[in-house]
Design a protein around this motif. Structure first.
Motif, mmCIF file in Angstrom:
data_model
loop_
_atom_site.group_PDB
_atom_site.id
_atom_site.type_symbol
_atom_site.label_atom_id
_atom_site.label_comp_id
_atom_site.label_asym_id
_atom_site.label_seq_id
_atom_site.Cartn_x
_atom_site.Cartn_y
_atom_site.Cartn_z
ATOM 1 N N UNK B 30 0.809 -1.217 0.000
ATOM 2 C CA UNK B 30 0.000 0.000 0.000
ATOM 3 C C UNK B 30 0.842 1.268 0.000
ATOM 4 N N UNK B 31 2.002 1.234 0.714
ATOM 5 C CA UNK B 31 2.747 2.461 0.967
ATOM 6 C C UNK B 31 3.977 2.550 0.078
ATOM 7 N N UNK B 48 5.144 10.841 -0.590
ATOM 8 C CA UNK B 48 4.817 9.458 -0.320
ATOM 9 C C UNK B 48 3.361 9.200 -0.646
ATOM 10 N N UNK B 94 6.592 -0.002 1.691
ATOM 11 C CA UNK B 94 6.433 -0.505 3.051
ATOM 12 C C UNK B 94 5.568 -1.747 3.019
ATOM 13 N N UNK B 97 1.691 -2.805 7.625
ATOM 14 C CA UNK B 97 1.135 -1.543 8.115
ATOM 15 C C UNK B 97 2.152 -0.420 7.985
ATOM 16 N N UNK B 98 1.772 0.644 7.313
ATOM 17 C CA UNK B 98 2.702 1.717 6.992
ATOM 18 C C UNK B 98 3.317 2.389 8.204
ATOM 19 N N UNK B 99 2.618 2.422 9.299
ATOM 20 C CA UNK B 99 3.177 3.120 10.460
ATOM 21 C C UNK B 99 4.132 2.251 11.261
ATOM 22 N N UNK B 100 4.157 0.991 10.978
ATOM 23 C CA UNK B 100 5.043 0.128 11.760
ATOM 24 C C UNK B 100 5.918 -0.750 10.889
ATOM 25 N N UNK B 101 5.798 -0.591 9.584
ATOM 26 C CA UNK B 101 6.475 -1.525 8.708
ATOM 27 C C UNK B 101 7.869 -1.109 8.316
ATOM 28 N N UNK B 102 8.631 -2.085 7.893
ATOM 29 C CA UNK B 102 9.960 -1.840 7.367
ATOM 30 C C UNK B 102 9.856 -1.266 5.958
ATOM 31 N N UNK B 103 10.869 -0.507 5.585
ATOM 32 C CA UNK B 103 10.944 0.014 4.223
ATOM 33 C C UNK B 103 11.885 -0.868 3.397
#
Lengths: 111, 114
Positions: B30-31, B48, B94, B97-103
Protein backbone atom coordinates in the motif's frame (compact mmCIF):
# COMPACT_ATOMS: atom_id res chain seq x y z
CA UNK A 1 16.34 20.67 9.43
CA UNK A 2 16.20 16.89 9.44
CA UNK A 3 14.39 14.89 12.05
CA UNK A 4 17.29 12.58 12.71
CA UNK A 5 20.86 13.49 13.42
CA UNK A 6 23.48 10.82 13.79
CA UNK A 7 26.84 10.85 15.41
CA UNK A 8 29.56 10.30 14.81
CA UNK A 9 29.48 11.25 11.13
CA UNK A 10 32.35 8.86 10.53
CA UNK A 11 33.85 6.03 12.55
CA UNK A 12 36.92 3.92 11.89
CA UNK A 13 37.64 0.82 13.98
CA UNK A 14 39.63 -2.40 13.86
CA UNK A 15 38.04 -5.71 12.99
CA UNK A 16 36.74 -7.41 16.10
CA UNK A 17 35.98 -4.18 17.95
CA UNK A 18 32.48 -2.94 18.70
CA UNK A 19 30.96 -0.01 16.83
CA UNK A 20 28.42 2.31 18.40
CA UNK A 21 26.49 4.97 16.56
CA UNK A 22 23.83 7.28 17.90
CA UNK A 23 20.69 8.88 16.53
CA UNK A 24 18.75 11.80 17.97
CA UNK A 25 15.37 12.97 16.76
CA UNK A 26 12.96 15.79 17.43
CA UNK A 27 9.32 14.69 17.39
CA UNK A 28 7.18 11.82 18.62
CA UNK A 29 7.62 8.55 16.77
CA UNK A 30 5.84 5.27 16.12
CA UNK A 31 9.08 3.40 15.67
CA UNK A 32 12.73 3.84 14.82
CA UNK A 33 14.60 1.79 12.27
CA UNK A 34 18.23 1.33 11.29
CA UNK A 35 19.40 0.82 7.74
CA UNK A 36 22.68 0.01 6.08
CA UNK A 37 23.88 1.26 2.72
CA UNK A 38 26.85 -0.06 0.82
CA UNK A 39 28.42 2.44 -1.54
CA UNK A 40 26.22 3.17 -4.54
CA UNK A 41 23.50 0.74 -3.52
CA UNK A 42 20.03 0.92 -2.04
CA UNK A 43 19.39 0.79 1.67
CA UNK A 44 18.89 -2.48 3.50
CA UNK A 45 16.74 -2.76 6.60
CA UNK A 46 18.57 -3.95 9.72
CA UNK A 47 16.27 -3.65 12.69
CA UNK A 48 13.10 -1.92 13.88
CA UNK A 49 12.29 -0.90 17.43
CA UNK A 50 8.85 0.32 18.39
CA UNK A 51 8.25 3.36 20.57
CA UNK A 52 7.17 1.19 23.51
CA UNK A 53 10.32 -0.94 23.38
CA UNK A 54 13.62 -0.08 25.03
CA UNK A 55 16.04 -2.61 23.61
CA UNK A 56 16.16 -5.07 20.77
CA UNK A 57 18.70 -7.60 19.53
CA UNK A 58 19.29 -9.20 16.17
CA UNK A 59 22.43 -11.27 15.72
CA UNK A 60 25.39 -8.95 16.32
CA UNK A 61 23.14 -5.89 16.43
CA UNK A 62 21.77 -4.28 19.56
CA UNK A 63 19.49 -1.27 19.41
CA UNK A 64 18.33 0.85 22.32
CA UNK A 65 15.66 3.52 22.35
CA UNK A 66 15.17 6.26 24.93
CA UNK A 67 12.01 8.17 24.06
CA UNK A 68 12.49 10.58 26.98
CA UNK A 69 15.77 11.71 25.46
CA UNK A 70 14.58 11.19 21.90
CA UNK A 71 17.63 9.13 21.10
CA UNK A 72 18.65 5.69 19.91
CA UNK A 73 21.90 3.82 19.60
CA UNK A 74 23.03 0.99 17.35
CA UNK A 75 25.76 -1.32 18.59
CA UNK A 76 27.50 -3.70 16.21
CA UNK A 77 29.54 -6.23 18.14
CA UNK A 78 32.64 -8.04 16.89
CA UNK A 79 32.75 -5.98 13.72
CA UNK A 80 33.96 -7.38 10.42
CA UNK A 81 35.44 -5.74 7.36
CA UNK A 82 32.17 -6.55 5.58
CA UNK A 83 30.35 -4.23 8.01
CA UNK A 84 31.99 -1.27 6.28
CA UNK A 85 29.06 0.82 5.07
CA UNK A 86 26.94 3.85 5.91
CA UNK A 87 24.31 3.42 8.59
CA UNK A 88 21.13 5.48 8.83
CA UNK A 89 18.40 5.79 11.39
CA UNK A 90 14.85 6.43 10.23
CA UNK A 91 12.01 7.59 12.42
CA UNK A 92 8.39 6.77 11.72
CA UNK A 93 6.62 9.96 12.73
CA UNK A 94 3.73 9.45 15.12
CA UNK A 95 0.31 9.71 13.53
CA UNK A 96 1.68 9.67 9.99
CA UNK A 97 3.03 7.32 7.35
CA UNK A 98 6.21 9.35 7.01
CA UNK A 99 9.69 7.98 7.59
CA UNK A 100 12.41 10.56 8.05
CA UNK A 101 16.07 9.65 7.81
CA UNK A 102 19.09 10.95 9.60
CA UNK A 103 22.28 12.07 7.93
CA UNK A 104 24.10 8.79 8.51
CA UNK A 105 27.29 7.42 10.01
CA UNK A 106 30.05 6.16 7.72
CA UNK A 107 31.63 3.11 9.34
CA UNK A 108 34.96 1.75 8.20
CA UNK A 109 36.18 -1.52 9.66
CA UNK A 110 39.86 -2.17 9.11
CA UNK A 111 41.04 -5.74 8.63
CA UNK B 1 12.38 -9.67 -0.87
CA UNK B 2 9.92 -7.10 -2.18
CA UNK B 3 10.24 -6.62 -5.93
CA UNK B 4 10.97 -2.98 -6.66
CA UNK B 5 12.16 -1.66 -9.97
CA UNK B 6 13.18 1.90 -10.65
CA UNK B 7 13.51 3.35 -14.14
CA UNK B 8 15.49 4.84 -15.61
CA UNK B 9 18.52 3.95 -13.51
CA UNK B 10 20.57 6.75 -15.01
CA UNK B 11 19.47 9.91 -16.78
CA UNK B 12 21.19 13.06 -17.95
CA UNK B 13 18.96 15.94 -18.93
CA UNK B 14 19.07 19.68 -19.42
CA UNK B 15 17.73 22.44 -17.23
CA UNK B 16 14.09 23.18 -17.95
CA UNK B 17 13.13 19.79 -19.34
CA UNK B 18 10.51 17.57 -17.71
CA UNK B 19 11.63 14.30 -16.19
CA UNK B 20 9.61 11.37 -14.88
CA UNK B 21 11.02 8.61 -12.73
CA UNK B 22 9.07 5.42 -12.30
CA UNK B 23 8.88 3.05 -9.36
CA UNK B 24 7.25 -0.28 -9.98
CA UNK B 25 6.48 -2.91 -7.36
CA UNK B 26 5.23 -6.43 -7.72
CA UNK B 27 4.17 -6.95 -4.10
CA UNK B 28 0.88 -5.05 -3.95
CA UNK B 29 2.08 -2.98 -0.97
CA UNK B 30 0.00 0.00 0.00
CA UNK B 31 2.75 2.46 0.97
CA UNK B 32 5.31 3.91 -1.42
CA UNK B 33 7.90 6.64 -0.97
CA UNK B 34 10.29 8.80 -2.98
CA UNK B 35 13.52 10.00 -1.38
CA UNK B 36 16.48 11.89 -2.69
CA UNK B 37 20.00 11.36 -1.42
CA UNK B 38 22.68 14.02 -1.50
CA UNK B 39 26.08 14.18 0.20
CA UNK B 40 25.81 15.64 3.68
CA UNK B 41 22.01 15.36 3.76
CA UNK B 42 21.36 11.67 3.97
CA UNK B 43 17.96 10.75 2.54
CA UNK B 44 15.21 13.33 2.39
CA UNK B 45 11.56 12.46 1.82
CA UNK B 46 10.04 14.08 -1.27
CA UNK B 47 6.53 12.60 -1.45
CA UNK B 48 4.82 9.46 -0.32
CA UNK B 49 1.66 7.54 -1.07
CA UNK B 50 -0.63 5.62 1.24
CA UNK B 51 -2.89 4.26 -1.46
CA UNK B 52 -4.05 4.68 -5.03
CA UNK B 53 -4.53 8.41 -5.68
CA UNK B 54 -3.58 9.14 -2.03
CA UNK B 55 -0.35 11.09 -1.75
CA UNK B 56 1.21 13.63 0.56
CA UNK B 57 4.22 15.88 0.73
CA UNK B 58 7.48 15.13 2.45
CA UNK B 59 10.35 17.36 3.55
CA UNK B 60 11.50 18.60 0.15
CA UNK B 61 8.48 18.51 -2.16
CA UNK B 62 8.92 21.84 -3.97
CA UNK B 63 9.56 21.29 -7.68
CA UNK B 64 8.26 17.72 -7.59
CA UNK B 65 4.91 16.11 -8.20
CA UNK B 66 3.79 12.50 -7.92
CA UNK B 67 1.03 10.30 -9.17
CA UNK B 68 -0.24 6.87 -8.29
CA UNK B 69 -3.01 5.67 -10.55
CA UNK B 70 -2.50 1.99 -9.71
CA UNK B 71 -1.06 0.13 -6.75
CA UNK B 72 2.11 -1.03 -8.45
CA UNK B 73 3.36 2.26 -9.92
CA UNK B 74 4.45 5.49 -8.22
CA UNK B 75 5.70 8.19 -10.56
CA UNK B 76 7.88 11.15 -9.59
CA UNK B 77 7.84 14.09 -11.99
CA UNK B 78 10.10 17.08 -12.19
CA UNK B 79 8.06 19.51 -14.29
CA UNK B 80 11.06 21.67 -15.16
CA UNK B 81 14.33 20.19 -13.96
CA UNK B 82 16.93 22.39 -12.28
CA UNK B 83 20.56 21.73 -11.44
CA UNK B 84 19.67 21.58 -7.74
CA UNK B 85 17.63 18.45 -8.51
CA UNK B 86 20.74 16.56 -9.55
CA UNK B 87 20.67 13.70 -7.10
CA UNK B 88 20.16 10.00 -6.57
CA UNK B 89 16.49 9.18 -6.17
CA UNK B 90 15.31 6.17 -4.22
CA UNK B 91 11.90 4.60 -4.16
CA UNK B 92 10.82 2.61 -1.14
CA UNK B 93 7.81 0.51 -0.29
CA UNK B 94 6.43 -0.50 3.05
CA UNK B 95 5.43 -4.07 3.67
CA UNK B 96 2.46 -4.41 6.01
CA UNK B 97 1.14 -1.54 8.12
CA UNK B 98 2.70 1.72 6.99
CA UNK B 99 3.18 3.12 10.46
CA UNK B 100 5.04 0.13 11.76
CA UNK B 101 6.47 -1.53 8.71
CA UNK B 102 9.96 -1.84 7.37
CA UNK B 103 10.94 0.01 4.22
CA UNK B 104 12.34 -1.84 1.22
CA UNK B 105 14.34 0.18 -1.26
CA UNK B 106 14.96 0.11 -4.96
CA UNK B 107 18.46 0.44 -6.38
CA UNK B 108 18.14 4.14 -7.09
CA UNK B 109 17.95 6.42 -10.11
CA UNK B 110 20.85 8.76 -10.71
CA UNK B 111 19.70 12.02 -12.29
CA UNK B 112 22.05 14.67 -13.61
CA UNK B 113 20.63 18.02 -14.67
CA UNK B 114 23.04 20.07 -16.77
Amino acid sequence: SQQGEEDPQALSIQEGENATMNCSYKTSINNLQWYRQNSGRGLVHLILIRSNEREKHSGRLRVTLDTSKKSSSLLITASRAADTASYFCATGLAGTYKYIFGTGTRLKVLA
Amino acid sequence: DAGITQSPRHKVTETGTPVTLRCHQTENHRYMYWYRQDPGHGLRLIHYSYGVKDTDKGEVSDGYSVSRSKTEDFLLTLESATSSQTSVYFCAISEGEGRTGELFFGEGSRLTVL
